[in-house]
Every structure is written in C-alpha cells, then in structure tokens.
Scaffold this motif. Sequence first.
Motif, PDB file in Angstrom:
ATOM      1  N   ASN A 107       0.812  -1.214   0.000  1.00 48.19           N
ATOM      2  CA  ASN A 107       0.000   0.000   0.000  1.00 48.19           C
ATOM      3  C   ASN A 107       0.846   1.264   0.000  1.00 48.19           C
ATOM      4  O   ASN A 107       0.523   2.235  -0.656  1.00 48.19           O
ATOM      5  N   LYS A 108       1.944   1.248   0.751  1.00 44.63           N
ATOM      6  CA  LYS A 108       2.802   2.442   0.832  1.00 44.63           C
ATOM      7  C   LYS A 108       3.601   2.665  -0.458  1.00 44.63           C
ATOM      8  O   LYS A 108       4.201   3.706  -0.644  1.00 44.63           O
ATOM      9  N   ASN A 109       3.597   1.671  -1.346  1.00 42.05           N
ATOM     10  CA  ASN A 109       4.291   1.823  -2.625  1.00 42.05           C
ATOM     11  C   ASN A 109       3.414   2.514  -3.662  1.00 42.05           C
ATOM     12  O   ASN A 109       3.847   2.764  -4.774  1.00 42.05           O
ATOM     13  N   ILE A 110       2.171   2.778  -3.288  1.00 42.38           N
ATOM     14  CA  ILE A 110       1.254   3.373  -4.243  1.00 42.38           C
ATOM     15  C   ILE A 110       0.762   4.710  -3.724  1.00 42.38           C
ATOM     16  O   ILE A 110       0.275   4.811  -2.611  1.00 42.38           O
ATOM     17  N   LYS A 111       0.971   5.735  -4.533  1.00 42.48           N
ATOM     18  CA  LYS A 111       0.550   7.073  -4.155  1.00 42.48           C
ATOM     19  C   LYS A 111      -0.397   7.567  -5.242  1.00 42.48           C
ATOM     20  O   LYS A 111      -0.033   7.586  -6.413  1.00 42.48           O
ATOM     21  N   LEU A 152      -5.636  12.276 -12.743  1.00 45.08           N
ATOM     22  CA  LEU A 152      -5.351  11.408 -11.600  1.00 45.08           C
ATOM     23  C   LEU A 152      -3.997  10.756 -11.821  1.00 45.08           C
ATOM     24  O   LEU A 152      -3.783  10.089 -12.837  1.00 45.08           O
ATOM     25  N   ASN A 153      -3.072  10.973 -10.889  1.00 40.20           N
ATOM     26  CA  ASN A 153      -1.753  10.346 -10.975  1.00 40.20           C
ATOM     27  C   ASN A 153      -1.703   9.137 -10.051  1.00 40.20           C
ATOM     28  O   ASN A 153      -1.960   9.260  -8.861  1.00 40.20           O
ATOM     29  N   ILE A 154      -1.360   7.999 -10.622  1.00 40.90           N
ATOM     30  CA  ILE A 154      -1.189   6.781  -9.840  1.00 40.90           C
ATOM     31  C   ILE A 154       0.290   6.446  -9.917  1.00 40.90           C
ATOM     32  O   ILE A 154       0.804   6.104 -10.986  1.00 40.90           O
ATOM     33  N   GLU A 155       0.982   6.599  -8.792  1.00 42.18           N
ATOM     34  CA  GLU A 155       2.425   6.343  -8.764  1.00 42.18           C
ATOM     35  C   GLU A 155       2.701   5.017  -8.097  1.00 42.18           C
ATOM     36  O   GLU A 155       2.186   4.741  -7.015  1.00 42.18           O
ATOM     37  N   VAL A 165      -4.543  -4.701 -10.974  1.00 43.30           N
ATOM     38  CA  VAL A 165      -5.548  -4.029 -10.140  1.00 43.30           C
ATOM     39  C   VAL A 165      -5.879  -2.663 -10.757  1.00 43.30           C
ATOM     40  O   VAL A 165      -7.046  -2.283 -10.883  1.00 43.30           O
ATOM     41  N   ILE A 166      -4.838  -1.941 -11.173  1.00 47.27           N
ATOM     42  CA  ILE A 166      -5.034  -0.617 -11.772  1.00 47.27           C
ATOM     43  C   ILE A 166      -5.823  -0.745 -13.077  1.00 47.27           C
ATOM     44  O   ILE A 166      -6.755   0.012 -13.334  1.00 47.27           O
ATOM     45  N   ALA A 167      -5.468  -1.740 -13.902  1.00 44.24           N
ATOM     46  CA  ALA A 167      -6.158  -1.952 -15.182  1.00 44.24           C
ATOM     47  C   ALA A 167      -7.653  -2.168 -14.945  1.00 44.24           C
ATOM     48  O   ALA A 167      -8.494  -1.570 -15.623  1.00 44.24           O
ATOM     49  N   PRO A 180      15.470   4.922  -3.299  1.00 46.40           N
ATOM     50  CA  PRO A 180      14.558   4.053  -4.044  1.00 46.40           C
ATOM     51  C   PRO A 180      13.272   4.761  -4.483  1.00 46.40           C
ATOM     52  O   PRO A 180      12.713   4.419  -5.512  1.00 46.40           O
ATOM     53  N   GLU A 181      12.824   5.770  -3.720  1.00 46.66           N
ATOM     54  CA  GLU A 181      11.589   6.485  -4.059  1.00 46.66           C
ATOM     55  C   GLU A 181      11.664   7.157  -5.433  1.00 46.66           C
ATOM     56  O   GLU A 181      10.651   7.498  -6.019  1.00 46.66           O
ATOM     57  N   ASN A 182      12.881   7.385  -5.921  1.00 49.76           N
ATOM     58  CA  ASN A 182      13.043   8.004  -7.233  1.00 49.76           C
ATOM     59  C   ASN A 182      12.693   7.031  -8.359  1.00 49.76           C
ATOM     60  O   ASN A 182      12.395   7.448  -9.466  1.00 49.76           O
ATOM     61  N   ARG A 183      12.737   5.739  -8.060  1.00 46.01           N
ATOM     62  CA  ARG A 183      12.391   4.719  -9.058  1.00 46.01           C
ATOM     63  C   ARG A 183      10.890   4.484  -8.995  1.00 46.01           C
ATOM     64  O   ARG A 183      10.379   3.927  -8.034  1.00 46.01           O
ATOM     65  N   ARG A 184      10.190   4.943 -10.033  1.00 46.90           N
ATOM     66  CA  ARG A 184       8.738   4.832 -10.002  1.00 46.90           C
ATOM     67  C   ARG A 184       8.156   4.876 -11.409  1.00 46.90           C
ATOM     68  O   ARG A 184       8.809   5.331 -12.343  1.00 46.90           O
ATOM     69  N   VAL A 185       6.945   4.383 -11.499  1.00 46.38           N
ATOM     70  CA  VAL A 185       6.180   4.472 -12.741  1.00 46.38           C
ATOM     71  C   VAL A 185       4.910   5.241 -12.394  1.00 46.38           C
ATOM     72  O   VAL A 185       4.257   4.941 -11.396  1.00 46.38           O
ATOM     73  N   VAL A 186       4.604   6.241 -13.186  1.00 42.91           N
ATOM     74  CA  VAL A 186       3.407   7.049 -12.955  1.00 42.91           C
ATOM     75  C   VAL A 186       2.418   6.784 -14.095  1.00 42.91           C
ATOM     76  O   VAL A 186       2.779   6.893 -15.269  1.00 42.91           O
ATOM     77  N   ILE A 187       1.211   6.411 -13.714  1.00 41.06           N
ATOM     78  CA  ILE A 187       0.137   6.264 -14.688  1.00 41.06           C
ATOM     79  C   ILE A 187      -0.762   7.473 -14.471  1.00 41.06           C
ATOM     80  O   ILE A 187      -1.352   7.635 -13.401  1.00 41.06           O
ATOM     81  N   ALA A 188      -0.808   8.343 -15.462  1.00 42.41           N
ATOM     82  CA  ALA A 188      -1.580   9.587 -15.335  1.00 42.41           C
ATOM     83  C   ALA A 188      -2.832   9.489 -16.199  1.00 42.41           C
ATOM     84  O   ALA A 188      -2.736   9.367 -17.418  1.00 42.41           O
ATOM     85  N   LEU A 189      -3.989   9.503 -15.527  1.00 36.10           N
ATOM     86  CA  LEU A 189      -5.265   9.565 -16.254  1.00 36.10           C
ATOM     87  C   LEU A 189      -5.511  11.043 -16.534  1.00 36.10           C
ATOM     88  O   LEU A 189      -5.621  11.835 -15.607  1.00 36.10           O
ATOM     89  N   LEU A 190      -5.574  11.406 -17.788  1.00 35.12           N
ATOM     90  CA  LEU A 190      -5.681  12.813 -18.163  1.00 35.12           C
ATOM     91  C   LEU A 190      -7.137  13.270 -18.154  1.00 35.12           C
ATOM     92  O   LEU A 190      -8.013  12.580 -18.676  1.00 35.12           O
TER      93      LEU A 190
END
Length: 170
Positions: A34-38, A46-49, A76-78, A152-162
């Motif tokens: 849970n803490k890995n998802i912001k 909507l930004n899903i990191e 889960v995101i899909a 490690p927090e710098n390593r991330r993938v952001v899915i942005a719903l525009l």
Amino acid sequence: QAYKSQQEEESKLNEVSEQIKQSIEKMPDLKELNKNIKISLTKDGLNIEIIDHLRNAMFPSGSSRMYKQMEDILKVIATAIKEVPNKLNIIGHTDANQYSQRSLLTNWELSTDRANASRRILVNNGVDKSRVNAIEGKADTDLADPKNPMAPENRRVVIALLRQVKANKE
C-alpha cells in the motif's frame, strides 16, 4: 463515453482511486505494498504512482522485467481504469545510479522500457490501447527525492489519467 461535467469526471476519478486502494487492501500478497502506491488528483488528472521502497522493488535493478508484485498492482489498476474514457500517459522514472561506461543502456532507455512494460500489462488486462496517449521515460530528471538522488523512491512508474473536461481558468 465522455463526461457531462467536471463534477462527473472528478467523481469518477475519485472512484477509481478508491477502487485501487480497496482492491490492494483486500489482496493478502499486495496489502503491505500500500505504501508503494501514491494516488493524487491534480489539475491535469489522476496520478497513480507505483514507487520502489527499500524492501519492495518493482523491477530488478537495471531491468525492465518487472517482479510479479508490480504486475499484480498493474492488473488491479487496469481493472479500476478500464471503464473510464480518460487517455493516459505512462511515465517511467529512475534514480541517479548510472550504468557502467561499457553499457549501451542508460537510465533513459530503462525508464522508457519500464513505462512501456507497464503499458503492455495494462493493455493485456483490458485497457484499450487507443487510450494510451504517451509513453515517457524521464530517467533521473524529475527526482521524487532530489536531496537523495539514489533513493529508491526516485524509481517509479506514474500512470496519469488525463482529464477530459478542462477546468475553468481561474
């Protein structure tokens, strides 16, 4: 299907956010991630990191072949986003760790490859490929923790719903 109003879109994006949080909470294998998802609502959408933590990496170091937990989070995101009409950008970020001089790979390739690997999982799990607006690799140009470029927090993938409905200019 397009939104009728800004409120309708806002409400739908909030629903997506809640659905992702609740689904992850319910899955024993993912609960501690849970803490890995912001998730944050911005003026653009909507930004899903999905963020690396010391004990929970989403990808092996220097690789775009994701761990199973990253794949599970993306599924889960899909599920949460496949019914909304918003276009999406998928953005990969790395830390400032550099490859050896002999390597042809750089953080540019790595961040782009990770974003693209994430796109494949989303599309294979029901997100219409025509909704993908951009795949972006930012390497280490937009650090989440600029004071600690190797964090490690710098390593991330952001899915942005525009957002489809543009906010009125204030």
